[in-house]
Scaffold this motif. Sequence first.
Motif, PDB file in Angstrom:
ATOM      1  N   SER A 172       0.864  -1.174   0.000  1.00  0.00           N
ATOM      2  CA  SER A 172       0.000   0.000   0.000  1.00  0.00           C
ATOM      3  C   SER A 172       0.907   1.233   0.000  1.00  0.00           C
ATOM      4  CB  SER A 172      -0.893  -0.023   1.242  1.00  0.00           C
ATOM      5  OG  SER A 172      -1.562   1.205   1.382  1.00  0.00           O
ATOM      6  N   VAL A 173       0.384   2.370  -0.420  1.00  0.00           N
ATOM      7  CA  VAL A 173       1.198   3.590  -0.409  1.00  0.00           C
ATOM      8  C   VAL A 173       0.492   4.666   0.416  1.00  0.00           C
ATOM      9  CG1 VAL A 173       2.483   3.152  -2.533  1.00  0.00           C
ATOM     10  CG2 VAL A 173       0.244   4.251  -2.672  1.00  0.00           C
ATOM     11  N   ASP A 174      -0.135   4.218   1.511  1.00  0.00           N
ATOM     12  CA  ASP A 174      -0.926   5.153   2.319  1.00  0.00           C
ATOM     13  C   ASP A 174      -0.105   5.884   3.370  1.00  0.00           C
ATOM     14  OD1 ASP A 174      -0.869   2.408   3.507  1.00  0.00           O
ATOM     15  OD2 ASP A 174      -1.782   3.504   5.193  1.00  0.00           O
ATOM     16  N   SER A 175       1.130   5.431   3.628  1.00  0.00           N
ATOM     17  CA  SER A 175       1.961   6.061   4.670  1.00  0.00           C
ATOM     18  C   SER A 175       3.420   5.995   4.217  1.00  0.00           C
ATOM     19  CB  SER A 175       1.799   5.304   5.994  1.00  0.00           C
ATOM     20  OG  SER A 175       2.346   3.996   5.864  1.00  0.00           O
ATOM     21  N   PRO A 176       4.282   6.848   4.772  1.00  0.00           N
ATOM     22  CA  PRO A 176       5.700   6.804   4.391  1.00  0.00           C
ATOM     23  C   PRO A 176       6.296   5.402   4.558  1.00  0.00           C
ATOM     24  CG  PRO A 176       5.255   8.785   5.658  1.00  0.00           C
ATOM     25  CD  PRO A 176       3.996   7.954   5.685  1.00  0.00           C
ATOM     26  N   ARG A 177       5.933   4.751   5.646  1.00  0.00           N
ATOM     27  CA  ARG A 177       6.490   3.418   5.882  1.00  0.00           C
ATOM     28  C   ARG A 177       6.031   2.442   4.808  1.00  0.00           C
ATOM     29  NH1 ARG A 177       5.762  -0.295  11.251  1.00  0.00           N
ATOM     30  NH2 ARG A 177       6.917  -2.061  10.396  1.00  0.00           N
ATOM     31  N   ASN A 178       4.738   2.507   4.477  1.00  0.00           N
ATOM     32  CA  ASN A 178       4.230   1.601   3.450  1.00  0.00           C
ATOM     33  C   ASN A 178       4.767   1.941   2.059  1.00  0.00           C
ATOM     34  OD1 ASN A 178       2.854  -0.191   5.017  1.00  0.00           O
ATOM     35  ND2 ASN A 178       0.905   0.932   4.936  1.00  0.00           N
ATOM     36  N   VAL A 179       5.068   3.240   1.840  1.00  0.00           N
ATOM     37  CA  VAL A 179       5.689   3.612   0.556  1.00  0.00           C
ATOM     38  C   VAL A 179       7.069   2.953   0.466  1.00  0.00           C
ATOM     39  CG1 VAL A 179       6.695   5.532  -0.757  1.00  0.00           C
ATOM     40  CG2 VAL A 179       4.400   5.768   0.219  1.00  0.00           C
ATOM     41  N   GLN A 180       7.803   2.946   1.607  1.00  0.00           N
ATOM     42  CA  GLN A 180       9.118   2.291   1.605  1.00  0.00           C
ATOM     43  C   GLN A 180       8.991   0.797   1.328  1.00  0.00           C
ATOM     44  OE1 GLN A 180      10.868   3.409   5.345  1.00  0.00           O
ATOM     45  NE2 GLN A 180      11.719   5.306   4.511  1.00  0.00           N
ATOM     46  N   ASN A 181       8.001   0.171   1.961  1.00  0.00           N
ATOM     47  CA  ASN A 181       7.794  -1.262   1.712  1.00  0.00           C
ATOM     48  C   ASN A 181       7.422  -1.514   0.257  1.00  0.00           C
ATOM     49  OD1 ASN A 181       8.331  -1.931   4.322  1.00  0.00           O
ATOM     50  ND2 ASN A 181       6.177  -1.957   4.975  1.00  0.00           N
ATOM     51  N   ALA A 182       6.565  -0.634  -0.273  1.00  0.00           N
ATOM     52  CA  ALA A 182       6.146  -0.790  -1.673  1.00  0.00           C
ATOM     53  C   ALA A 182       7.354  -0.648  -2.590  1.00  0.00           C
ATOM     54  CB  ALA A 182       5.089   0.252  -2.011  1.00  0.00           C
ATOM     55  N   THR A 183       8.241   0.287  -2.253  1.00  0.00           N
ATOM     56  CA  THR A 183       9.442   0.503  -3.062  1.00  0.00           C
ATOM     57  C   THR A 183      10.310  -0.757  -3.075  1.00  0.00           C
ATOM     58  OG1 THR A 183       9.371   2.830  -2.455  1.00  0.00           O
ATOM     59  CG2 THR A 183      11.442   2.016  -3.353  1.00  0.00           C
ATOM     60  N   LYS A 184      10.479  -1.336  -1.909  1.00  0.00           N
ATOM     61  CA  LYS A 184      11.279  -2.577  -1.827  1.00  0.00           C
ATOM     62  C   LYS A 184      10.644  -3.675  -2.669  1.00  0.00           C
ATOM     63  CE  LYS A 184      13.228  -1.904   2.720  1.00  0.00           C
ATOM     64  NZ  LYS A 184      12.702  -1.965   4.084  1.00  0.00           N
ATOM     65  N   ALA A 185       9.344  -3.793  -2.574  1.00  0.00           N
ATOM     66  CA  ALA A 185       8.640  -4.862  -3.304  1.00  0.00           C
ATOM     67  C   ALA A 185       8.789  -4.668  -4.816  1.00  0.00           C
ATOM     68  CB  ALA A 185       7.160  -4.868  -2.921  1.00  0.00           C
ATOM     69  N   ILE A 186       8.624  -3.440  -5.263  1.00  0.00           N
ATOM     70  CA  ILE A 186       8.727  -3.185  -6.709  1.00  0.00           C
ATOM     71  C   ILE A 186      10.166  -3.400  -7.188  1.00  0.00           C
ATOM     72  CG2 ILE A 186       8.563  -1.321  -8.436  1.00  0.00           C
ATOM     73  CD1 ILE A 186       5.955  -0.437  -6.966  1.00  0.00           C
ATOM     74  N   GLN A 187      11.125  -3.022  -6.355  1.00  0.00           N
ATOM     75  CA  GLN A 187      12.525  -3.285  -6.712  1.00  0.00           C
ATOM     76  C   GLN A 187      12.774  -4.784  -6.870  1.00  0.00           C
ATOM     77  OE1 GLN A 187      14.744  -1.317  -3.614  1.00  0.00           O
ATOM     78  NE2 GLN A 187      14.468   0.725  -4.531  1.00  0.00           N
ATOM     79  N   ARG A 188      12.236  -5.541  -5.943  1.00  0.00           N
ATOM     80  CA  ARG A 188      12.439  -7.002  -6.021  1.00  0.00           C
ATOM     81  C   ARG A 188      11.780  -7.570  -7.267  1.00  0.00           C
ATOM     82  NH1 ARG A 188      11.074 -10.078  -0.559  1.00  0.00           N
ATOM     83  NH2 ARG A 188      12.038 -11.775  -1.732  1.00  0.00           N
ATOM     84  N   ALA A 189      10.599  -7.043  -7.574  1.00  0.00           N
ATOM     85  CA  ALA A 189       9.868  -7.561  -8.729  1.00  0.00           C
ATOM     86  C   ALA A 189      10.639  -7.312 -10.030  1.00  0.00           C
ATOM     87  CB  ALA A 189       8.487  -6.912  -8.804  1.00  0.00           C
ATOM     88  N   PHE A 190      11.314  -6.162 -10.108  1.00  0.00           N
ATOM     89  CA  PHE A 190      12.132  -5.896 -11.307  1.00  0.00           C
ATOM     90  C   PHE A 190      13.425  -6.706 -11.283  1.00  0.00           C
ATOM     91  CE2 PHE A 190      10.376  -2.735 -14.133  1.00  0.00           C
ATOM     92  CZ  PHE A 190       9.327  -2.179 -13.400  1.00  0.00           C
ATOM     93  N   LYS A 191      14.010  -6.817 -10.100  1.00  0.00           N
ATOM     94  CA  LYS A 191      15.280  -7.567  -9.994  1.00  0.00           C
ATOM     95  C   LYS A 191      15.079  -9.032 -10.380  1.00  0.00           C
ATOM     96  CE  LYS A 191      19.059  -7.383  -7.182  1.00  0.00           C
ATOM     97  NZ  LYS A 191      19.663  -7.565  -5.861  1.00  0.00           N
ATOM     98  N   ASN A 192      13.940  -9.581  -9.973  1.00  0.00           N
ATOM     99  CA  ASN A 192      13.648 -10.971 -10.345  1.00  0.00           C
ATOM    100  C   ASN A 192      13.722 -11.157 -11.855  1.00  0.00           C
ATOM    101  OD1 ASN A 192      13.234 -11.929  -7.769  1.00  0.00           O
ATOM    102  ND2 ASN A 192      11.032 -11.526  -7.792  1.00  0.00           N
ATOM    103  N   GLN A 193      13.164 -10.193 -12.568  1.00  0.00           N
ATOM    104  CA  GLN A 193      13.168 -10.305 -14.026  1.00  0.00           C
ATOM    105  C   GLN A 193      14.578 -10.162 -14.589  1.00  0.00           C
ATOM    106  OE1 GLN A 193      11.279  -8.154 -17.978  1.00  0.00           O
ATOM    107  NE2 GLN A 193      10.427  -7.596 -16.025  1.00  0.00           N
ATOM    108  N   ILE A 194      15.294  -9.179 -14.046  1.00  0.00           N
ATOM    109  CA  ILE A 194      16.668  -8.949 -14.530  1.00  0.00           C
ATOM    110  C   ILE A 194      17.518 -10.206 -14.323  1.00  0.00           C
ATOM    111  CG2 ILE A 194      18.779  -7.606 -14.104  1.00  0.00           C
ATOM    112  CD1 ILE A 194      16.837  -5.263 -13.295  1.00  0.00           C
ATOM    113  N   GLU A 195      17.291 -10.873 -13.201  1.00  0.00           N
ATOM    114  CA  GLU A 195      18.073 -12.078 -12.887  1.00  0.00           C
ATOM    115  C   GLU A 195      17.439 -13.337 -13.460  1.00  0.00           C
ATOM    116  OE1 GLU A 195      18.644 -11.898  -8.650  1.00  0.00           O
ATOM    117  OE2 GLU A 195      19.710  -9.988  -8.766  1.00  0.00           O
ATOM    118  N   GLY A 196      16.394 -13.180 -14.248  1.00  0.00           N
ATOM    119  CA  GLY A 196      15.796 -14.314 -14.951  1.00  0.00           C
ATOM    120  C   GLY A 196      15.049 -15.280 -14.060  1.00  0.00           C
ATOM    121  N   ARG A 197      14.532 -14.790 -12.923  1.00  0.00           N
ATOM    122  CA  ARG A 197      13.906 -15.709 -11.969  1.00  0.00           C
ATOM    123  C   ARG A 197      12.466 -16.050 -12.307  1.00  0.00           C
ATOM    124  NH1 ARG A 197      16.953 -15.705  -6.980  1.00  0.00           N
ATOM    125  NH2 ARG A 197      18.719 -14.305  -7.204  1.00  0.00           N
TER     126      ARG A 197
END
Lengths: 395, 259
Positions: free
Chosen positions: B177-202
């Motif tokens: 969720s992006v309803d609070s600064p903390r959740n924005v940080q969590n969302a950022t981590k999740a989206i980073q992982r989702a892109f990294k998975n693709q880059i690493e062919g996972r």
Amino acid sequence: MGATTTKIVAVTGNQAVAEALRQLNPDVMPAYPITPSTGIMESFTKFVSDGKVDTETILVESEHSAMSACIGASAAGGRVATATSAQGLALMWEMLHIASGYRLPILMALVNRALSAPLNIHGDHSDGMGMRDCSWIQLFSENAQEAYDNTIMAYRIAEHKDVRLPIAVNMDGFIISHSIESMTFIPDAEVKKFVGDYIAIDPLLDIDHPKSIGALVLPDYYMEHKRAQHEAMLNAKKVISDVSAEFARLFGRKYDLFESYRLEDAEVVLVALNSAAGTIKDEVDRYREKGVKAGLLKPRVFRPFPYEEVGAALKNAKAVCVMDRADSYGGYGPLFMEIASAVQPHRGPVLFNKVYGLGGRDLMPLDVDQLIDETIEVAKTGKAKMVKEYITVRN
Amino acid sequence: MHKVFSRPSSLKDKPFRYCPGCSHGVLHRIVGETIDLLGVRDRAIGIAPVGCAVFAYDYFNIDMIEVPHGRPPAIATGMKRSRPEAIVFSYQGDGDLAAIGTAEIVHAAARGENITVIFVNNGNYGMTGGQMAPTTLPGQKTTTTPGGRDVRLAGNPLRMCEMLATLDGPVYIERVSVDSPRNVQNATKAIQRAFKNQIEGRGFSFVEALSMCPTDWGLTPKQALEWVRNSMMKYYPLGVYKDIGSAQGVKGQERMGQV
């Protein structure tokens, strides 16, 4: 003119059609929102929520499912309607043929919109022309009043025992669907009386008489089914005329297979569908004041197309400009092809074709003037410089 | 002076035309920053949906394609298979992904396509004016459910993360969720992982973000935040729904652009 008391209202085209649907009170109405037809379902679901109709609405997950649900509900024995536009209609395409092949009198409010790509949400007739060969009756409407009246007449036409085909009532996206105009509604009781109760033919819910619909038919009988659809379409012409005559007698507004505007002695004629006709009528009047014998032919019924009647109406014209708000790329515009077929036996006027207004581009009075001027020129010379050309387009 | 913020180069210098309080702006920026951070801007291809984010191609400074309603996962499949080196992501709303495109997302996930899907769930069809979507909560009022969604008539909402997590294809599924600064940080981590998975062919990665729609919900932005927290999160709990050998979060040195 009937003894109807009607009051003048100010509504959008979408609200007008939603009001007609409220009065028709279908049993089932499946839909999926798509611009610019969304307003119809929005108004209609409010009627449902307020208990003003008995309709079961189904908000499905796509238009393919919307038309599938229409087919199921209609085959079961219900009176059924839906509303859509453009991509929505395109996604329904597979089911459109099945609706007509099953001979189900489903009513569709089709708010005309350009097809993607490029993505565009504004009004043109590409969607409606794309369903030309789907064996649906197609009525076109110049304004909200005509869209309302056509919708009120639709079930009477589609459900007639000599027809039994689905029907689409077209109006221009945004130009009509979202513009407020003054018009009149017919009182509920009179609509109810005019439309009458629905008597389903061979419904699946008649469980004492089990039956199958949509069985496999190979080369042995397929052609007979298709020929029967064509016959039903031909029958629809008379039914449309009869229902329209009854409508005129009761409610005072006259409709025919097409509208002739100052056409009787016209030498230069424009032909156009839907809202453009309003602009053209003004310009025809202006040219008439200048002594030019100008006129307009506005088809209301596109399928079945009234070839003989249109041919007769145009045979004395000198030049006819057929305006298409859709194109058959690499061919002529779809309306032009119909008009050419209609006048062909008469060796009548010189025809030419202009494509205008794609993706909602405005047709201005000045554009119409240029077309009338060109038609006058073609009438004089007996020759069109180019049979088909786009207008108001960048080079 | 230390510079604390610059616009990600993966976003154009163009003001968002989304409604005030809408979460698309925040999510666009997270995606843009992630593409910058992972250094894949020159090979990223974004797929815009039909819906409010139909104009995503106006905002992302990368190659974008706008495709028919609900079809991004199918288009992404074709793209990724013909150009395996491209980093392909779809950015879809709930009307697009969870209604008309349900078949596409389920089968792309089942095939385990090596793509990234950002799913923005605001519980209604925003662009067409706030109609009921499959994700609309029970009792929630929309223009097509003026009395509130009645599940006896309109069925129950779809929980896409939970549904897709039952499949063997995906490697990573998380709801944020992006309803609070903390959740924005969590969302950022999740989206980073989702892109990294693709880059690493996972393989297939899916991040659902709960999003506010104050305009169509008929709420102020502040009330809309409360609705996300008190209503949406109850029906759509945040968290990781699937994580099979997926990439770890982006580490310190990667943040410095040394990926």
